[in-house]
Design an enzyme around this catalytic site. Sequence first.
Site, PDB file in Angstrom:
ATOM      1  N   LYS A 180      -2.052 -14.783 -20.729  1.00 57.47           N
ATOM      2  CA  LYS A 180      -3.073 -14.061 -19.992  1.00 57.47           C
ATOM      3  C   LYS A 180      -4.203 -13.653 -20.937  1.00 57.47           C
ATOM      4  O   LYS A 180      -4.146 -13.916 -22.137  1.00 57.47           O
ATOM      5  CB  LYS A 180      -2.448 -12.850 -19.303  1.00 57.47           C
TER       6      LYS A 180
ATOM      7  N   ASP B 169      -8.665 -17.520 -12.550  1.00 62.32           N
ATOM      8  CA  ASP B 169      -8.580 -16.093 -12.253  1.00 62.32           C
ATOM      9  C   ASP B 169      -9.938 -15.520 -11.878  1.00 62.32           C
ATOM     10  O   ASP B 169     -10.871 -15.520 -12.690  1.00 62.32           O
ATOM     11  CB  ASP B 169      -8.012 -15.346 -13.462  1.00 62.32           C
TER      12      ASP B 169
ATOM     13  N   ARG C  88      19.456   6.954   6.257  1.00 60.87           N
ATOM     14  CA  ARG C  88      18.142   6.990   5.637  1.00 60.87           C
ATOM     15  C   ARG C  88      17.990   5.957   4.522  1.00 60.87           C
ATOM     16  O   ARG C  88      16.953   5.286   4.406  1.00 60.87           O
ATOM     17  CB  ARG C  88      17.864   8.398   5.090  1.00 60.87           C
TER      18      ARG C  88
ATOM     19  N   GLU D  62      -4.104 -18.508 -18.202  1.00 64.18           N
ATOM     20  CA  GLU D  62      -5.074 -17.851 -17.331  1.00 64.18           C
ATOM     21  C   GLU D  62      -6.471 -18.145 -17.860  1.00 64.18           C
ATOM     22  O   GLU D  62      -6.757 -17.937 -19.045  1.00 64.18           O
ATOM     23  CB  GLU D  62      -4.819 -16.348 -17.333  1.00 64.18           C
TER      24      GLU D  62
ATOM     25  N   LYS E 190       3.759  -7.688 -10.132  1.00 60.72           N
ATOM     26  CA  LYS E 190       3.332  -6.342  -9.718  1.00 60.72           C
ATOM     27  C   LYS E 190       4.311  -5.853  -8.664  1.00 60.72           C
ATOM     28  O   LYS E 190       4.106  -6.008  -7.459  1.00 60.72           O
ATOM     29  CB  LYS E 190       1.905  -6.367  -9.181  1.00 60.72           C
TER      30      LYS E 190
END
Length: 291
Positions: free
Chosen positions: A175, A226, A108, A205, A143
Amino acid sequence: MKRMQAVSGGVISSLLLDEWIKEWLVEDIGRGDRTTEALLLEERMGGAQWVCKEAGIIAGLTIAARVFQLLSPDLVFIPLVEEGAMCGAGQTIATLEGSLAALLTGERVALNMAMHLSGVATLTRQYVEQIRDLPTQLVDTRKTTPGFRALEKYGTRIGGAMNHRMGLDDAVMLKENHIAAAGGIGKAIAQVRRTVPYPLSIEVETESLEQVEEAIAHQADIIMLDNMPSVEMRSAVEMIRAANPQIKIEASGNITLKTIRAIAEIGMDYISTSAPITRSTWLDLSMRITS
């Protein structure tokens, strides 16, 4: 397996990989594999096959081999396809010979890992195929599942993407919230240049042409566009190329299989998306005992 080709041109060492696998096995086995132990299989040897139940890109077989070898060093795991190969439904992708107890106990954990990475690689390949004939490189993002980043990024590499930064220590990426906290792009870049070690690159960004202009003026190394509309994105690319052809341009935000090619054709160096990791589904694989 002493080393496995991994992310950012480097490797995942066998020591690090073994520690991860041991944690996975401890989670699943707990105080013991009650079923396998009750069947008194410790001394019995046998064989098995791994079968691909649906078409997709295979990733993680070398890691799966290590799962079984940590349970039984003499177990033989033979991949029948290369990492990154497209396999069809019903195709046998590996054979295994050794302790039946190890085969059943490791099944598994090994399958879960390979199914997940193969799913990531499969969706990545679909994105890559949309822009294969263009000079735009698909890259992944941060992410990722906590604790599983290196392996998920390995999956995107197997699928044909390039890894973006592995972590916050790889590069400077200003960012939206960094820019807001610093008081603007110019102030943020100036502060970073005073403190960041050479030769880390600085990516900014941007969400508007005004921000693009500011990033150009303060000599950002990479400018990310973006969530920009395509018309505005095209104007931004023209501005950047005219000002400094050395600046790399990245597009990001809501990239889909339907939109990626049109965005790439605007003239992007890179397109970044989390989709191959966050939107992929596991590829269905199974193990069958054969003897």
